[in-house]
Design a protein around this motif. Structure first.
Motif, mmCIF file in Angstrom:
data_model
loop_
_atom_site.group_PDB
_atom_site.id
_atom_site.type_symbol
_atom_site.label_atom_id
_atom_site.label_comp_id
_atom_site.label_asym_id
_atom_site.label_seq_id
_atom_site.Cartn_x
_atom_site.Cartn_y
_atom_site.Cartn_z
ATOM 1 N N LEU A 32 0.682 -1.369 -0.116
ATOM 2 C CA LEU A 32 0.146 0.035 0.163
ATOM 3 C C LEU A 32 0.877 1.317 -0.031
ATOM 4 O O LEU A 32 0.806 2.255 -0.528
ATOM 5 C CB LEU A 32 -0.951 -0.002 1.340
ATOM 6 N N ALA A 33 2.053 1.198 0.707
ATOM 7 C CA ALA A 33 2.783 2.306 0.726
ATOM 8 C C ALA A 33 3.439 2.770 -0.803
ATOM 9 O O ALA A 33 3.777 3.877 -1.036
ATOM 10 C CB ALA A 33 4.041 2.080 1.789
ATOM 11 N N ARG A 34 4.022 1.571 -1.439
ATOM 12 C CA ARG A 34 4.579 1.763 -2.670
ATOM 13 C C ARG A 34 3.310 2.266 -3.694
ATOM 14 O O ARG A 34 3.602 3.269 -4.500
ATOM 15 C CB ARG A 34 4.961 0.609 -3.135
ATOM 16 N N ALA A 35 2.132 1.507 -3.639
ATOM 17 C CA ALA A 35 1.070 2.202 -4.228
ATOM 18 C C ALA A 35 0.907 3.638 -3.964
ATOM 19 O O ALA A 35 0.555 4.473 -5.115
ATOM 20 C CB ALA A 35 -0.245 1.405 -4.049
ATOM 21 N N ARG A 36 0.701 4.104 -2.738
ATOM 22 C CA ARG A 36 0.630 5.515 -2.566
ATOM 23 C C ARG A 36 1.568 6.346 -3.002
ATOM 24 O O ARG A 36 1.238 7.447 -3.672
ATOM 25 C CB ARG A 36 0.343 5.577 -0.945
ATOM 26 N N GLU A 37 2.762 6.043 -3.050
ATOM 27 C CA GLU A 37 3.724 6.755 -3.603
ATOM 28 C C GLU A 37 3.637 6.730 -5.124
ATOM 29 O O GLU A 37 3.984 8.160 -5.474
ATOM 30 C CB GLU A 37 5.166 6.120 -3.338
ATOM 31 N N LEU A 38 3.368 6.021 -5.804
ATOM 32 C CA LEU A 38 3.064 5.925 -7.206
ATOM 33 C C LEU A 38 2.198 6.916 -7.613
ATOM 34 O O LEU A 38 2.221 7.973 -8.515
ATOM 35 C CB LEU A 38 3.051 4.521 -7.676
ATOM 36 N N VAL A 39 0.904 6.780 -6.881
ATOM 37 C CA VAL A 39 -0.199 7.474 -7.446
ATOM 38 C C VAL A 39 -0.121 8.860 -6.570
ATOM 39 O O VAL A 39 -0.631 10.008 -7.454
ATOM 40 C CB VAL A 39 -1.386 7.062 -6.697
ATOM 41 N N ASP A 40 0.454 9.262 -5.657
ATOM 42 C CA ASP A 40 0.979 10.710 -5.351
ATOM 43 C C ASP A 40 1.761 11.231 -6.101
ATOM 44 O O ASP A 40 1.528 12.470 -6.437
ATOM 45 C CB ASP A 40 1.656 10.587 -3.960
ATOM 46 N N GLY A 41 2.559 10.608 -6.813
ATOM 47 C CA GLY A 41 3.470 11.034 -7.783
ATOM 48 C C GLY A 41 2.826 11.732 -9.086
ATOM 49 O O GLY A 41 2.942 12.523 -9.932
ATOM 50 N N LEU A 42 1.650 10.679 -9.466
ATOM 51 C CA LEU A 42 1.067 11.147 -10.705
ATOM 52 C C LEU A 42 0.123 12.135 -10.439
ATOM 53 O O LEU A 42 -0.276 13.316 -11.198
ATOM 54 C CB LEU A 42 0.047 9.907 -10.974
ATOM 55 N N ARG A 43 -0.341 12.360 -9.032
ATOM 56 C CA ARG A 43 -1.266 13.463 -8.869
ATOM 57 C C ARG A 43 -0.470 14.781 -8.704
ATOM 58 O O ARG A 43 -1.122 15.805 -9.194
ATOM 59 C CB ARG A 43 -1.947 13.237 -7.444
ATOM 60 N N THR A 44 0.798 14.980 -8.334
ATOM 61 C CA THR A 44 1.458 16.212 -7.895
ATOM 62 C C THR A 44 2.312 16.548 -9.296
ATOM 63 O O THR A 44 2.531 17.621 -9.582
ATOM 64 C CB THR A 44 2.382 16.140 -6.770
ATOM 65 N N SER A 45 2.990 15.449 -9.927
ATOM 66 C CA SER A 45 3.924 15.730 -10.920
ATOM 67 C C SER A 45 3.841 14.466 -12.159
ATOM 68 O O SER A 45 4.667 13.975 -11.998
ATOM 69 C CB SER A 45 5.279 16.076 -10.517
ATOM 70 N N PRO A 46 2.812 14.571 -12.760
ATOM 71 C CA PRO A 46 2.579 13.400 -13.730
ATOM 72 C C PRO A 46 3.626 13.862 -14.634
ATOM 73 O O PRO A 46 4.041 14.779 -15.426
ATOM 74 C CB PRO A 46 1.046 13.637 -14.135
ATOM 75 N N PRO A 47 3.968 12.567 -15.190
ATOM 76 C CA PRO A 47 5.050 12.671 -16.614
ATOM 77 C C PRO A 47 4.585 13.194 -17.765
ATOM 78 O O PRO A 47 3.154 13.073 -17.800
ATOM 79 C CB PRO A 47 5.602 11.041 -16.519
ATOM 80 N N ASP A 48 5.450 13.628 -18.670
ATOM 81 C CA ASP A 48 4.670 14.050 -19.905
ATOM 82 C C ASP A 48 4.211 13.144 -20.904
ATOM 83 O O ASP A 48 3.351 13.289 -21.707
ATOM 84 C CB ASP A 48 5.702 14.935 -20.562
ATOM 85 N N ASP A 49 4.953 11.996 -20.610
ATOM 86 C CA ASP A 49 4.851 10.814 -21.456
ATOM 87 C C ASP A 49 3.759 9.979 -21.276
ATOM 88 O O ASP A 49 3.458 9.502 -20.007
ATOM 89 C CB ASP A 49 5.773 9.981 -21.544
ATOM 90 N N ALA A 50 2.669 9.813 -22.030
ATOM 91 C CA ALA A 50 1.251 9.312 -21.702
ATOM 92 C C ALA A 50 1.633 7.636 -21.435
ATOM 93 O O ALA A 50 0.907 7.181 -20.347
ATOM 94 C CB ALA A 50 0.454 9.433 -22.848
ATOM 95 N N VAL A 51 2.450 7.104 -22.000
ATOM 96 C CA VAL A 51 2.797 5.642 -21.680
ATOM 97 C C VAL A 51 3.516 5.529 -20.181
ATOM 98 O O VAL A 51 2.933 4.814 -19.438
ATOM 99 C CB VAL A 51 3.929 4.958 -22.807
ATOM 100 N N GLU A 52 4.150 6.601 -19.782
ATOM 101 C CA GLU A 52 4.882 6.540 -18.445
ATOM 102 C C GLU A 52 3.624 6.636 -17.448
ATOM 103 O O GLU A 52 3.721 6.047 -16.229
ATOM 104 C CB GLU A 52 5.898 7.433 -18.391
ATOM 105 N N VAL A 53 2.860 7.646 -17.830
ATOM 106 C CA VAL A 53 1.487 7.888 -16.731
ATOM 107 C C VAL A 53 0.817 6.475 -16.657
ATOM 108 O O VAL A 53 0.553 6.089 -15.123
ATOM 109 C CB VAL A 53 0.673 8.777 -17.150
ATOM 110 N N LEU A 54 0.608 5.700 -17.524
ATOM 111 C CA LEU A 54 -0.049 4.474 -17.643
ATOM 112 C C LEU A 54 0.696 3.230 -16.870
ATOM 113 O O LEU A 54 0.129 2.653 -16.166
ATOM 114 C CB LEU A 54 -0.509 3.777 -19.202
#
Length: 649
Positions: A32-54
């Motif tokens: 759950l901690a790793r999942a939160r870390e990944l999603v928090d990153g998407l929420r605050t500073s999402p990558p420019d590349d669509a594939v990387e977001v997915l």
């Protein structure tokens, strides 16, 4: 990265419950901690590349899936209650976090704003499904509505666990004299002796677990014993689960309304092959109509035999159905199930299952004797591709009943497999006898193993969302139902079905068994439609009196009359996971019969068609729509024809 560079999950190398509880807690916390870390990153500073977001979102979903899978498995199979409780809490935590994210409008905006023009077909498919998930979750609703959705989802998770636990733990018993068990097989009787204690009165205790309940209903000459067993079996969970189910149906209906659907069945069907909730009762009635004539034909034969003992009977009661079906098969179709059992010793069947499916799919199962397991009954195998030598995953077989264990038969995920990231691991959880097996249970074993093979072979795709048995829910049973055919072929059965003297099962007996199985298939289809109608109408109508509505549906669809004082719905576990969609078993069977039509009856191991089936139906997992997977294999869309021909024959 090839599959063989990945390692299976490390489970606790201890029988100590505290070690397993600690492992479950740590897996949940870290995942759950790793999942939160990944999603928090998407929420605050999402990558420019669509594939990387997915990719980051899919990684987060993989982490959640890992926690939920371990929680579901251990919550249903671990022998220690404290471990089961910790596992159930992990599932609740996953559900809570999933709901939180699904209602996060900032997170949704990340996906809504992605440019899909540079994505390949699979990535574009994934993006479309993610966007749909957010919409179906209610991300576009107001704050108050989203808060209510959150509360409903949390409560539904709790209720689903409560319902499953109540059914799992409610093992009922009947107490009978040894004489009342006349007719039961000798090996069964040997295993069911009076306890010898001072207060047992020389009585034998018989439980509602399947290795007891099915033989008693099928073979016991004493009608009162059969009736007592049916009463105990059909009343499991009652009355405790009725208010749970009432609340589940009400909350699901409310949730569907909050996100814009007229009822739960409409909401649930949108993501299935059937497409619309209103199509479910139409399908149920179509099958019921097709089964009417075959059912009437077989029931007339059964009633004629029943009237020899009960001259005034108008119908065969459910308490006597299995027993008199067995008499008809023995007396008229010349199939004695007790003779058939002598060819199906459990150890031989398990070995044969692995040999048959290994040859069919080009696999090898290497036993891992030192693998960490949660109970001594469990056996682990590494699955290896014979052609390449690559390790494809790991499977666990947990096949005998015990206290606190899941009571039916199912494949549980331990890990979903994703190419280059983690191996697929699955668990077959059943409740079979340790001695001789009824052939029906052999068929069930092949069926459930089909899910396990699908999970492993489909566990090497690019995205976690499409891993393993990730197709539409009304297709997932089709590959397993098709694999049942290999448990009916005389040449295949002779590979492992031998008696104590080593003599293989005669081909003429297998032919008679097939004819015997065909007897009653119309009645079976009608009964399945009763279950399907119950799952649909309970959700759409939400009746105040579940027993009364069940009785009405039973009289409309089932081959068997209602037995007064019983409440079968109370232990109908599929009202949890399958909700309003129990029709899917028959929908899948229609497709399974069509899939099987591509195989050669004279050579079910023919490598060309078997490999094509493995590559085009199983290996893609959920990377394509199920209808497209079937068409890729058959070279045409699936039809109703093969099923209709089978049902009417």
């Amino acid at each position: 990265m090839t599959p063989e560079t990945l390692e299976p999950l490390t489970l606790p190398a201890t029988a100590d419950a505290a070690g397993w509880e600690s492992w479950m807690r740590e897996r949940a916390e870290s995942g759950l901690a790793r999942a939160r870390e990944l999603v928090d990153g998407l929420r605050t500073s999402p990558p420019d590349d669509a594939v990387e977001v997915l990719r980051r979102w899919d990684d987060a979903m993989l982490q959640l899936g890992n926690v939920a899978a371990a929680g579901s498995l251990l919550g249903n199979v671990h022998p220690d209650e404290a471990v089961r409780t910790t596992a159930e809490r992990a599932e609740q935590d996953v559900s809570r976090l999933s709901t939180e994210w699904s209602l996060d409008s900032v997170l949704f905006d990340v996906f809504a704003g992605l440019d899909d023009s540079g994505l390949d077909d699979e990535a574009r498919r994934l993006l479309a499904k993610v966007r749909r998930d957010f919409r179906r979750a209610g991300v576009d609703r107001d704050d108050a509505t989203r808060a209510r959705i959150t509360a409903i989802n949390e409560r539904l998770t709790e209720l689903d666990q409560d319902f499953s636990r109540a059914v799992r733990d409610d093992v009922r018993t009947i107490r009978v004299t040894p004489e009342q068990l006349a007719g039961l097989p000798a090996d069964w009787l040997e295993a069911h002796q009076p306890t010898g204690s001072a207060d047992d009165d020389g009585l034998v205790t018989v439980t509602t677990d399947y290795p007891d309940a099915v033989p008693v209903r099928q073979f016991a000459h004493d009608p009162q014993v059969r009736a007592d067993m049916v009463d105990a079996f059909l009343n499991r969970g009652y009355p405790a689960t009725e208010p749970m189910l009432q609340e589940i149906f009400a909350l699901r209906h409310e949730l569907a309304g909050l996100v814009g659907y007229p009822d739960w069945a409409s909401y649930d069907a949108e993501v299935k092959m059937i497409g619309e909730g209103a199509a479910i009762p139409a399908f149920i009635d179509k099958i019921a109509a097709a089964a009417a004539e075959p059912a009437e034909r077989d029931l007339a034969v059964l009633l004629e035999r029943y009237r020899r003992d009960r001259p005034d009977a108008e119908r065969v009661p459910i308490a006597d159905a299995l027993y008199y079906e067995e008499l008809v098969r023995k007396e008229q179709l010349e199939v004695d199930s007790q003779r058939v059992r002598t060819y199906f010793a459990f150890d031989k069947v398990r070995r044969g299952l692995l040999e048959v499916t290994g040859r069919l799919f080009g696999l090898r199962y290497d036993e891992v004797p030192d693998a960490a397991v949660w109970h001594p009954d469990v056996t682990a195998y590494d699955v290896v591709d014979v052609g390449s030598g690559d390790g494809l995953g790991r499977i666990y077989l947990d096949l005998h009943p015990r206290e606190g264990k899941y009571k039916h038969a199912a494949q549980f995920t331990l890990t979903d497999g994703v190419a280059g990231r983690q191996l697929p691991e699955g668990v077959l959880v059943c409740n079979f006898s340790r001695g001789l097996m009824e052939h029906d249970h052999v068929v069930t074993l092949f069926h459930e193993f089909g899910h396990l093979v699908h999970h492993v072979l489909g566990g090497h795709v690019a995205w976690a969302r499409f891993a393993g048995v990730a197709t539409e829910w009304d297709f997932v049973e089709a590959p397993s139902q098709m694999l049942e055919e290999w448990a009916w072929d005389a040449d295949i059965l002779r590979l492992f079905a031998t008696d104590d003297a080593g003599e293989p099962i005669p081909a003429d007996l297998v032919r008679a068994m097939r004819a015997s199985d065909d007897f009653g298939k119309g009645a079976h289809a009608r009964t399945q439609m009763f279950y399907a109608a119950m799952s649909y109408y309970f959700h759409v109508e939400r009746p105040g009196d579940l027993t009364a509505r069940m009785v009405e549906l039973q009289e409309t669809y089932s081959a068997w009359p209602y037995r007064e004082g019983t409440h079968m719905f109370a232990s109908f576990g599929h009202l949890g996971g399958y909700s309003s969609a129990y029709y899917t078993y028959m929908w899948s069977l229609v497709i399974a019969k069509d899939l099987f039509s591509a195989f050669d009856d004279d050579d079910l191991f023919a490598p060309d068609v078997a490999r094509r089936y493995r590559d085009r139906v199983l290996a893609p997992g959920g990377s394509k729509d199920a209808a497209d997977l079937v068409a890729d294999f058959l070279g045409r869309p699936y039809t109703f024809d093969a099923y209709a021909a089978w049902l009417s024959s």
